[in-house]
Design a protein around this motif. Structure first.
Motif, PDB file in Angstrom:
ATOM      1  N   ASN A 180     -14.066  -4.446   1.587  1.00 19.34           N
ATOM      2  CA  ASN A 180     -14.037  -4.430  -0.063  1.00 19.34           C
ATOM      3  C   ASN A 180     -15.419  -4.956  -0.522  1.00 19.34           C
ATOM      4  O   ASN A 180     -15.980  -4.227  -1.343  1.00 19.34           O
ATOM      5  N   GLY A 181     -15.997  -5.900   0.418  1.00 25.67           N
ATOM      6  CA  GLY A 181     -17.382  -6.470  -0.161  1.00 25.67           C
ATOM      7  C   GLY A 181     -18.552  -5.512   0.101  1.00 25.67           C
ATOM      8  O   GLY A 181     -19.228  -5.216  -0.561  1.00 25.67           O
ATOM      9  N   ALA A 182     -18.473  -4.572   1.162  1.00 29.81           N
ATOM     10  CA  ALA A 182     -19.180  -3.298   1.257  1.00 29.81           C
ATOM     11  C   ALA A 182     -19.095  -2.443   0.384  1.00 29.81           C
ATOM     12  O   ALA A 182     -19.891  -1.916  -0.299  1.00 29.81           O
ATOM     13  N   MET A 183     -17.760  -2.124  -0.038  1.00 32.96           N
ATOM     14  CA  MET A 183     -17.554  -0.942  -1.228  1.00 32.96           C
ATOM     15  C   MET A 183     -18.082  -1.472  -2.517  1.00 32.96           C
ATOM     16  O   MET A 183     -18.554  -0.744  -3.107  1.00 32.96           O
ATOM     17  N   LEU A 184     -17.870  -2.786  -2.828  1.00 33.66           N
ATOM     18  CA  LEU A 184     -18.343  -3.333  -4.263  1.00 33.66           C
ATOM     19  C   LEU A 184     -19.879  -3.182  -4.210  1.00 33.66           C
ATOM     20  O   LEU A 184     -20.404  -3.167  -5.361  1.00 33.66           O
ATOM     21  N   LEU A 185     -20.362  -3.751  -3.130  1.00 37.83           N
ATOM     22  CA  LEU A 185     -21.842  -3.745  -2.918  1.00 37.83           C
ATOM     23  C   LEU A 185     -22.449  -2.397  -3.188  1.00 37.83           C
ATOM     24  O   LEU A 185     -23.600  -2.333  -3.962  1.00 37.83           O
ATOM     25  N   ALA A 186     -21.955  -1.567  -2.702  1.00 43.93           N
ATOM     26  CA  ALA A 186     -22.250  -0.106  -2.898  1.00 43.93           C
ATOM     27  C   ALA A 186     -22.202   0.426  -3.975  1.00 43.93           C
ATOM     28  O   ALA A 186     -23.148   1.224  -4.898  1.00 43.93           O
ATOM     29  N   MET A 187     -21.032   0.145  -4.825  1.00 48.04           N
ATOM     30  CA  MET A 187     -21.044   0.485  -6.190  1.00 48.04           C
ATOM     31  C   MET A 187     -22.131  -0.236  -7.214  1.00 48.04           C
ATOM     32  O   MET A 187     -22.760   0.426  -7.997  1.00 48.04           O
ATOM     33  N   VAL A 188     -22.102  -1.614  -6.943  1.00 46.69           N
ATOM     34  CA  VAL A 188     -23.161  -2.285  -7.935  1.00 46.69           C
ATOM     35  C   VAL A 188     -24.691  -1.820  -7.590  1.00 46.69           C
ATOM     36  O   VAL A 188     -25.256  -1.706  -8.650  1.00 46.69           O
ATOM     37  N   ARG A 189     -24.830  -1.364  -6.577  1.00 47.75           N
ATOM     38  CA  ARG A 189     -26.034  -0.931  -6.325  1.00 47.75           C
ATOM     39  C   ARG A 189     -26.561   0.306  -6.537  1.00 47.75           C
ATOM     40  O   ARG A 189     -27.718   1.038  -6.537  1.00 47.75           O
ATOM     41  N   SER A 190     -25.482   1.230  -7.426  1.00 48.91           N
ATOM     42  CA  SER A 190     -25.908   2.210  -8.286  1.00 48.91           C
ATOM     43  C   SER A 190     -26.858   1.980  -9.459  1.00 48.91           C
ATOM     44  O   SER A 190     -27.162   3.011 -10.140  1.00 48.91           O
ATOM     45  N   LEU A 191     -26.501   0.618  -9.724  1.00 44.85           N
ATOM     46  CA  LEU A 191     -27.310   0.246 -10.974  1.00 44.85           C
ATOM     47  C   LEU A 191     -28.497  -0.786 -10.388  1.00 44.85           C
ATOM     48  O   LEU A 191     -28.655  -1.052  -9.346  1.00 44.85           O
ATOM     49  N   PRO A 192     -29.550  -0.977 -11.039  1.00 42.56           N
ATOM     50  CA  PRO A 192     -30.868  -1.813 -10.756  1.00 42.56           C
ATOM     51  C   PRO A 192     -30.319  -3.158 -10.775  1.00 42.56           C
ATOM     52  O   PRO A 192     -30.413  -3.970 -12.021  1.00 42.56           O
ATOM     53  N   VAL A 193     -29.860  -3.686  -9.746  1.00 46.43           N
ATOM     54  CA  VAL A 193     -29.214  -5.275  -9.893  1.00 46.43           C
ATOM     55  C   VAL A 193     -29.750  -5.683  -8.340  1.00 46.43           C
ATOM     56  O   VAL A 193     -30.004  -4.823  -7.611  1.00 46.43           O
ATOM     57  N   GLU A 194     -29.599  -6.936  -8.463  1.00 45.98           N
ATOM     58  CA  GLU A 194     -30.145  -7.924  -7.039  1.00 45.98           C
ATOM     59  C   GLU A 194     -28.793  -8.229  -6.538  1.00 45.98           C
ATOM     60  O   GLU A 194     -27.945  -9.137  -7.203  1.00 45.98           O
ATOM     61  N   ALA A 195     -28.176  -7.720  -5.344  1.00 49.07           N
ATOM     62  CA  ALA A 195     -27.103  -7.939  -5.209  1.00 49.07           C
ATOM     63  C   ALA A 195     -26.888  -8.494  -3.787  1.00 49.07           C
ATOM     64  O   ALA A 195     -27.326  -8.084  -2.831  1.00 49.07           O
ATOM     65  N   VAL A 196     -26.004  -9.552  -3.316  1.00 44.51           N
ATOM     66  CA  VAL A 196     -25.723  -9.987  -2.065  1.00 44.51           C
ATOM     67  C   VAL A 196     -24.122 -10.163  -1.715  1.00 44.51           C
ATOM     68  O   VAL A 196     -23.361 -10.341  -2.856  1.00 44.51           O
ATOM     69  N   ARG A 197     -23.796 -10.306  -0.277  1.00 50.52           N
ATOM     70  CA  ARG A 197     -22.164 -10.156  -0.123  1.00 50.52           C
ATOM     71  C   ARG A 197     -22.253 -11.681   0.627  1.00 50.52           C
ATOM     72  O   ARG A 197     -23.021 -11.831   1.480  1.00 50.52           O
ATOM     73  N   ILE A 198     -21.167 -12.316   0.254  1.00 48.65           N
ATOM     74  CA  ILE A 198     -20.806 -13.308   0.923  1.00 48.65           C
ATOM     75  C   ILE A 198     -19.253 -13.154   1.563  1.00 48.65           C
ATOM     76  O   ILE A 198     -18.520 -12.944   1.031  1.00 48.65           O
ATOM     77  N   GLY A 199     -19.199 -13.620   2.657  1.00 46.89           N
ATOM     78  CA  GLY A 199     -17.943 -13.433   3.243  1.00 46.89           C
ATOM     79  C   GLY A 199     -17.617 -12.966   4.716  1.00 46.89           C
ATOM     80  O   GLY A 199     -18.728 -12.356   5.389  1.00 46.89           O
TER      81      GLY A 199
END
Length: 406
Positions: free
Chosen positions: A203-222
């Motif tokens: 799920n984290g990888a899926m959500l990371l891919a979704m938010v990176r469709s926008l100009p954001v700074e995103a990281v994943r924990i877990g």
């Protein structure tokens, strides 16, 4: 709150967006602005076109002088204007995009002209109206005119317009900082070393891919274990985040600890549970940190539930923080390519395949099924207790591409 009934999708989205304030404005170059939202309207710093231009290849002549013959006295090419003037009985050879010189007000297509040396005359049935092939000064926009409104997303056409209007930099909102937390004792960090009692943490990888469709700074924990101590340690790493997203642990089971962990961290629950399927146990909270507000989304752990709630809540939230005028996804009307069963007691979002003309719901709709999720490019929006629908009937869908926005 625990005993309160789930709220509607529209109420939940409205309450979430009411919590958001667009982030600080910064000015970036045009390339850096791509994919972001304009924070302020911009006006033209120049007129486009700045002078009358020819829209076709042909000959420029004086106004009212459309019968000929004419004597060719020069040429105007794009970027290389004719330096003189045109008087009645004279013409200049002109190419598409070239400037009309003083005295020239009309363009006759080269297909309507017969040329003999420096003399040209009409051939065939004669010219169309001379102004038809002229792009007049200010046809596109004039200096001082509003050319792009605040809240519009900067894509290829918008960036080209901004440049044409005389802008090298644009005002946009700061990129949101997003932290995504996978939680659950059953999650295996390495999909190649997953025991039978575990599932890969996807799920984290899926959500990371979704938010990176926008100009954001995103990281994943877990993945983060199902203990208050583990969750507290994870949240402690989120002090600089604008948005924190958790996946799993937002329901009411003995091991669903997101709510108490958030409350212990100082977060205030705004609402919990939305009347949709899948995705009912979504949680929205806020927290004050270092003089600013953080927004926390607790998403369900089942992958379809997680993706659908991210589509309906997380992406609109990020678009709102980025200053989008219309942050919610757009619906599209289409027709069913196969019958649909009656709707249930909750509003449903059915995974489906859309071919541009018809949409077909997948047969497997379990919230834990990932194959049908990966095979979907649309969600069918199914109303509460909707009657059975026949093939060919109209339905509303959300398109997954670009997060469902135009």
């Amino acid at each position: 709150m625990a005993g309160s009934p789930p709220i509607s999708l529209e109420e939940a989205q409205a309450r979430l967006l009411a919590l958001t304030t667009p982030l600080a404005i910064e000015r970036v170059d045009i390339e850096g602005a791509l994919g972001r939202y304009l924070a302020e309207p911009i006006q033209a710093r120049r007129t486009q076109p700045a002078t009358d231009l020819s829209a076709m290849d042909g000959y420029a002549v004086a106004q009212g002088d459309l019968t000929g013959p004419w004597r060719v006295v020069g040429e105007s090419a794009a970027g290389h204007p004719f330096a003189g003037e045109v008087s009645p009985g004279e013409a200049i050879r002109i190419s598409t995009g070239a400037a009309l010189c003083p005295g020239a007000h009309a363009v006759i297509l080269q297909e309507d002209i017969a040329r003999n040396g420096d003399t040209i005359s009409l051939s065939g049935t004669g010219p169309e109206p001379g102004h038809k092939h002229v792009r007049p000064c200010g046809m596109d926009f004039s200096q001082g005119a509003d050319v792009l409104p605040a809240g519009v997303r900067i894509g290829p056409a918008q960036s080209a317009l901004a440049i044409a209007a005389g802008h090298a930099h644009l005002p946009v909102r700061r990129a949101p900082r997003v932290v995504i937390i996978d939680s659950g004792d059953e999650l295996a960090d390495d999909p190649e070393a997953c025991a039978p009692h575990q599932i890969p943490a996807s799920n984290g990888a899926m959500l990371l891919a979704m938010v990176r469709s926008l100009p954001v700074e995103a990281v994943r924990i877990g993945p983060v274990g199902d203990t208050l101590a583990a969750l507290a340690a994870a949240f402690a790493r989120c002090e600089d985040a604008d948005v924190i997203v958790t996946s799993g642990g937002a329901s009411v089971g003995d091991h669903d600890l997101i709510r108490p962990a958030l409350e212990a961290w100082g977060a205030k629950i705004d609402f919990w549970r939305v009347a949709i399927k899948p995705g009912k146990p979504i949680l929205i909270a806020t927290r004050q940190a270092r003089g600013r507000q953080q927004i926390i989304l607790g998403l369900p752990g089942n992958p379809a539930s997680s993706m659908i709630t991210a589509f309906l809540f997380l992406l609109p939230l990020l678009r709102a923080l980025l200053g989008a005028k219309k942050p919610l996804p757009f619906k599209v009307l289409t027709r069913l390519g196969a019958p649909l069963r009656p709707g249930g007691a909750r509003r449903e979002f059915l995974r489906a395949a859309w071919d541009g003309e018809h949409v077909v719901a997948h047969s497997v709709q379990d919230s834990g099924a990932m194959a049908s999720l990966a095979a979907s490019n649309a969600f069918i929006d199914r109303a509460v207790k909707a009657p059975a629908s026949a093939k060919g009937e109209e339905v509303c869908i959300y398109l997954l591409e670009n997060g469902g926005i135009a």
